[in-house]
Design a protein around this motif. Structure first.
Motif, PDB file in Angstrom:
ATOM      1  N   TYR A  15       0.856  -1.196   0.000  1.00  0.00           N
ATOM      2  CA  TYR A  15       0.000   0.000   0.000  1.00  0.00           C
ATOM      3  C   TYR A  15       0.892   1.246   0.000  1.00  0.00           C
ATOM      4  O   TYR A  15       1.219   1.780   1.067  1.00  0.00           O
ATOM      5  N   PRO A  16       1.304   1.706  -1.180  1.00  0.00           N
ATOM      6  CA  PRO A  16       2.224   2.858  -1.267  1.00  0.00           C
ATOM      7  C   PRO A  16       1.740   4.093  -0.509  1.00  0.00           C
ATOM      8  O   PRO A  16       2.548   4.835   0.047  1.00  0.00           O
ATOM      9  N   LEU A  17       0.417   4.317  -0.475  1.00  0.00           N
ATOM     10  CA  LEU A  17      -0.114   5.486   0.236  1.00  0.00           C
ATOM     11  C   LEU A  17       0.220   5.407   1.722  1.00  0.00           C
ATOM     12  O   LEU A  17       0.578   6.416   2.342  1.00  0.00           O
ATOM     13  N   LEU A  18       0.122   4.223   2.314  1.00  0.00           N
ATOM     14  CA  LEU A  18       0.417   4.070   3.738  1.00  0.00           C
ATOM     15  C   LEU A  18       1.901   4.303   4.024  1.00  0.00           C
ATOM     16  O   LEU A  18       2.255   4.922   5.032  1.00  0.00           O
ATOM     17  N   ILE A  19       2.756   3.824   3.148  1.00  0.00           N
ATOM     18  CA  ILE A  19       4.204   4.066   3.301  1.00  0.00           C
ATOM     19  C   ILE A  19       4.486   5.564   3.210  1.00  0.00           C
ATOM     20  O   ILE A  19       5.266   6.120   3.993  1.00  0.00           O
ATOM     21  N   LYS A  20       3.810   6.225   2.272  1.00  0.00           N
ATOM     22  CA  LYS A  20       3.983   7.674   2.113  1.00  0.00           C
ATOM     23  C   LYS A  20       3.533   8.423   3.366  1.00  0.00           C
ATOM     24  O   LYS A  20       4.234   9.329   3.838  1.00  0.00           O
ATOM     25  N   ILE A  21       2.373   8.068   3.903  1.00  0.00           N
ATOM     26  CA  ILE A  21       1.851   8.747   5.098  1.00  0.00           C
ATOM     27  C   ILE A  21       2.781   8.533   6.281  1.00  0.00           C
ATOM     28  O   ILE A  21       3.115   9.480   7.013  1.00  0.00           O
ATOM     29  N   MET A  22       3.227   7.304   6.490  1.00  0.00           N
ATOM     30  CA  MET A  22       4.097   7.011   7.632  1.00  0.00           C
ATOM     31  C   MET A  22       5.470   7.666   7.491  1.00  0.00           C
ATOM     32  O   MET A  22       6.196   7.804   8.471  1.00  0.00           O
ATOM     33  N   SER A  23       5.813   8.075   6.279  1.00  0.00           N
ATOM     34  CA  SER A  23       7.090   8.752   6.028  1.00  0.00           C
ATOM     35  C   SER A  23       6.973  10.271   6.142  1.00  0.00           C
ATOM     36  O   SER A  23       7.971  10.986   6.030  1.00  0.00           O
ATOM     37  N   THR A  24       5.761  10.774   6.356  1.00  0.00           N
ATOM     38  CA  THR A  24       5.492  12.210   6.378  1.00  0.00           C
ATOM     39  C   THR A  24       5.612  12.772   7.793  1.00  0.00           C
ATOM     40  O   THR A  24       5.019  12.232   8.727  1.00  0.00           O
ATOM     41  N   LYS A  25       6.344  13.867   7.943  1.00  0.00           N
ATOM     42  CA  LYS A  25       6.530  14.478   9.266  1.00  0.00           C
ATOM     43  C   LYS A  25       5.352  15.362   9.654  1.00  0.00           C
ATOM     44  O   LYS A  25       4.897  15.346  10.798  1.00  0.00           O
ATOM     45  N   LYS A  26       4.859  16.166   8.696  1.00  0.00           N
ATOM     46  CA  LYS A  26       3.743  17.071   8.969  1.00  0.00           C
ATOM     47  C   LYS A  26       2.798  17.099   7.785  1.00  0.00           C
ATOM     48  O   LYS A  26       3.218  16.939   6.640  1.00  0.00           O
ATOM     49  N   ALA A  27       1.505  17.316   8.079  1.00  0.00           N
ATOM     50  CA  ALA A  27       0.507  17.432   7.018  1.00  0.00           C
ATOM     51  C   ALA A  27      -0.641  18.297   7.515  1.00  0.00           C
ATOM     52  O   ALA A  27      -0.874  18.413   8.721  1.00  0.00           O
ATOM     53  N   LYS A  28      -1.378  18.894   6.585  1.00  0.00           N
ATOM     54  CA  LYS A  28      -2.539  19.711   6.941  1.00  0.00           C
ATOM     55  C   LYS A  28      -3.807  18.866   6.845  1.00  0.00           C
ATOM     56  O   LYS A  28      -3.984  18.096   5.905  1.00  0.00           O
ATOM     57  N   PHE A  29      -4.675  19.054   7.837  1.00  0.00           N
ATOM     58  CA  PHE A  29      -5.970  18.382   7.817  1.00  0.00           C
ATOM     59  C   PHE A  29      -7.059  19.447   7.708  1.00  0.00           C
ATOM     60  O   PHE A  29      -7.067  20.405   8.492  1.00  0.00           O
ATOM     61  N   PRO A  30      -7.994  19.299   6.745  1.00  0.00           N
ATOM     62  CA  PRO A  30      -9.010  20.347   6.497  1.00  0.00           C
ATOM     63  C   PRO A  30     -10.171  20.307   7.475  1.00  0.00           C
ATOM     64  O   PRO A  30     -11.325  20.115   7.104  1.00  0.00           O
ATOM     65  N   GLY A  31      -9.902  20.505   8.748  1.00  0.00           N
ATOM     66  CA  GLY A  31     -10.957  20.488   9.750  1.00  0.00           C
ATOM     67  C   GLY A  31     -10.348  20.341  11.135  1.00  0.00           C
ATOM     68  O   GLY A  31      -9.122  20.430  11.287  1.00  0.00           O
ATOM     69  N   PRO A  32     -11.188  20.170  12.168  1.00  0.00           N
ATOM     70  CA  PRO A  32     -12.656  20.043  12.093  1.00  0.00           C
ATOM     71  C   PRO A  32     -13.338  21.377  11.814  1.00  0.00           C
ATOM     72  O   PRO A  32     -12.781  22.440  12.096  1.00  0.00           O
ATOM     73  N   GLY A  33     -14.529  21.307  11.286  1.00  0.00           N
ATOM     74  CA  GLY A  33     -15.260  22.526  10.941  1.00  0.00           C
ATOM     75  C   GLY A  33     -14.501  23.345   9.918  1.00  0.00           C
ATOM     76  O   GLY A  33     -13.989  22.819   8.935  1.00  0.00           O
ATOM     77  N   LYS A  34     -14.390  24.638  10.172  1.00  0.00           N
ATOM     78  CA  LYS A  34     -13.674  25.535   9.266  1.00  0.00           C
ATOM     79  C   LYS A  34     -12.196  25.663   9.624  1.00  0.00           C
ATOM     80  O   LYS A  34     -11.450  26.379   8.966  1.00  0.00           O
ATOM     81  N   ALA A  35     -11.805  24.987  10.668  1.00  0.00           N
ATOM     82  CA  ALA A  35     -10.411  25.084  11.126  1.00  0.00           C
ATOM     83  C   ALA A  35      -9.490  24.273  10.223  1.00  0.00           C
ATOM     84  O   ALA A  35      -9.915  23.403   9.478  1.00  0.00           O
ATOM     85  N   LYS A  36      -8.189  24.575  10.308  1.00  0.00           N
ATOM     86  CA  LYS A  36      -7.144  23.793   9.647  1.00  0.00           C
ATOM     87  C   LYS A  36      -6.240  23.240  10.741  1.00  0.00           C
ATOM     88  O   LYS A  36      -5.723  23.994  11.561  1.00  0.00           O
ATOM     89  N   THR A  37      -6.068  21.946  10.748  1.00  0.00           N
ATOM     90  CA  THR A  37      -5.268  21.302  11.786  1.00  0.00           C
ATOM     91  C   THR A  37      -3.943  20.838  11.205  1.00  0.00           C
ATOM     92  O   THR A  37      -3.905  20.247  10.114  1.00  0.00           O
ATOM     93  N   ILE A  38      -2.866  21.120  11.903  1.00  0.00           N
ATOM     94  CA  ILE A  38      -1.560  20.614  11.495  1.00  0.00           C
ATOM     95  C   ILE A  38      -1.327  19.274  12.187  1.00  0.00           C
ATOM     96  O   ILE A  38      -1.315  19.194  13.417  1.00  0.00           O
ATOM     97  N   LEU A  39      -1.163  18.240  11.385  1.00  0.00           N
ATOM     98  CA  LEU A  39      -0.881  16.909  11.924  1.00  0.00           C
ATOM     99  C   LEU A  39       0.622  16.712  12.028  1.00  0.00           C
ATOM    100  O   LEU A  39       1.348  16.945  11.061  1.00  0.00           O
ATOM    101  N   GLU A  40       1.102  16.302  13.165  1.00  0.00           N
ATOM    102  CA  GLU A  40       2.523  15.986  13.344  1.00  0.00           C
ATOM    103  C   GLU A  40       2.671  14.500  13.635  1.00  0.00           C
ATOM    104  O   GLU A  40       1.992  13.957  14.501  1.00  0.00           O
ATOM    105  N   ASN A  41       3.558  13.869  12.896  1.00  0.00           N
ATOM    106  CA  ASN A  41       3.782  12.441  13.072  1.00  0.00           C
ATOM    107  C   ASN A  41       4.330  12.158  14.468  1.00  0.00           C
ATOM    108  O   ASN A  41       5.240  12.837  14.935  1.00  0.00           O
TER     109      ASN A  41
END
Length: 298
Positions: A135-161
């Motif tokens: 599952y290349p997508l899972l390998i990519k996600i687990m290799s990612t240090k930070k990502a933006k999540f479009p929520g909850p609501g109108k907020a933007k959440t920064i995801l940190e591994n």
């Protein structure tokens, strides 16, 4: 297996189950599929993103939050929308684990929150983790240090591994999924990020997660390097040519026949040894060579 301690003991897996949850989700939907958050999400305990009923998100964004933030409300929402309930989703998790080859396990929910019946051995989680490479997508996600999540609501959440070694740029790079509950202790399942010979590492109820992970990753990385050196000492380039040719003929090697004993060649030797139920050490000794010759030249 290069090393194990209590590998067949049944353990509480905590959030490491989210790796299998992600596979079951991707078997049903692609990353661009959208789902709405169910009303039952409010019952789920932290850690969570505080998603609200009726909000709509892409599966890819939710998987980012699942594997990087370990959001339990995300796991619940994916499970309910995929198969109607956590219980039915868990049945699909059990089916998937069996298909992968796991033997000693039982899953009860998609997030890993405590349940005395939800258990697995480190050996079986290692099989599931190795399978994640499909599952290349899972390998990519687990290799990612930070990502933006479009929520909850109108907020933007920064995801940190939550993988501390990823943040530290530790070498060899280790990717994977953390876990913790009071009963499970500190957990981790993952692999060194190498194309040909990744080392899968599973830790359950460890007292020093990151220190243990560093030691095992370093040792596993050195293991392959030492085996390559040993094979180069044992084999003349002409004989390496023959080994590569025979392995290719039998379908274990897909690289170039060039007389260089490298990581792809060693990986092919390991696959040959495993297929023939030999001692798996990656070394082209006399016993392995004779069997290889007989099967390839007969």
């Amino acid at each position: 297996y290069l090393f194990e301690k209590n590998g067949n003991a049944l353990m509480y897996p905590a959030s490491t189950v989210k790796l299998l949850t992600s596979m079951v989700v991707l078997d049903k939907w692609d990353e661009n599929h959208k789902i709405s958050i169910p009303g039952s999400v409010k019952q789920i305990e932290p850690y969570k993103l505080y998603l609200k009923k009726g909000e709509v998100y892409k599966v890819g964004d939710l998987l980012n939050a699942l594997l990087m933030r370990s959001a339990n409300d995300v796991a619940h929402s994916l499970g309910v929308r995929a198969y109607g309930s956590e219980k039915r989703f868990a049945k699909m998790m059990n089916k998937k684990a069996s298909e992968i080859g796991a033997k000693n396990f039982h899953f009860m929910n998609p997030h890993g929150l405590p349940n005395p019946q939800q258990v697995i051995t480190a050996r079986d989680m290692a099989l599931i983790t190795a399978y994640a490479r499909n599952y290349p997508l899972l390998i990519k996600i687990m290799s990612t240090k930070k990502a933006k999540f479009p929520g909850p609501g109108k907020a933007k959440t920064i995801l940190e591994n939550r993988n501390k070694l990823l943040k530290e740029n530790f070498s060899p790079r280790v990717i994977g999924k953390t876990g913790y509950t009071h009963k499970s202790g500190l957990c981790f399942t993952g692999l060194t990020d190498k194309t040909e010979t990744p080392v899968v590492i599973v830790l359950y109820n460890t007292q020093a997660r990151w220190e243990d992970l560093k030691k095992l990753a370093k040792w596993g990385d050195q293991y392959y390097s030492l085996r390559i050196k040993e094979n180069k000492m044992l084999l003349h380039p002409d004989k390496v040519n023959d080994v590569q040719k025979y392995l290719k003929r039998l379908g274990f090697y897909k690289g170039e026949v060039n007389g260089i004993f490298d990581i792809p060649t060693e990986a092919a030797v390991i696959r040959f040894q495993a297929a023939n139920r030999m001692n798996i050490d990656g070394i082209m000794g006399q016993k392995t060579y004779v069997l290889l010759y007989r099967k390839a030249v007969k």
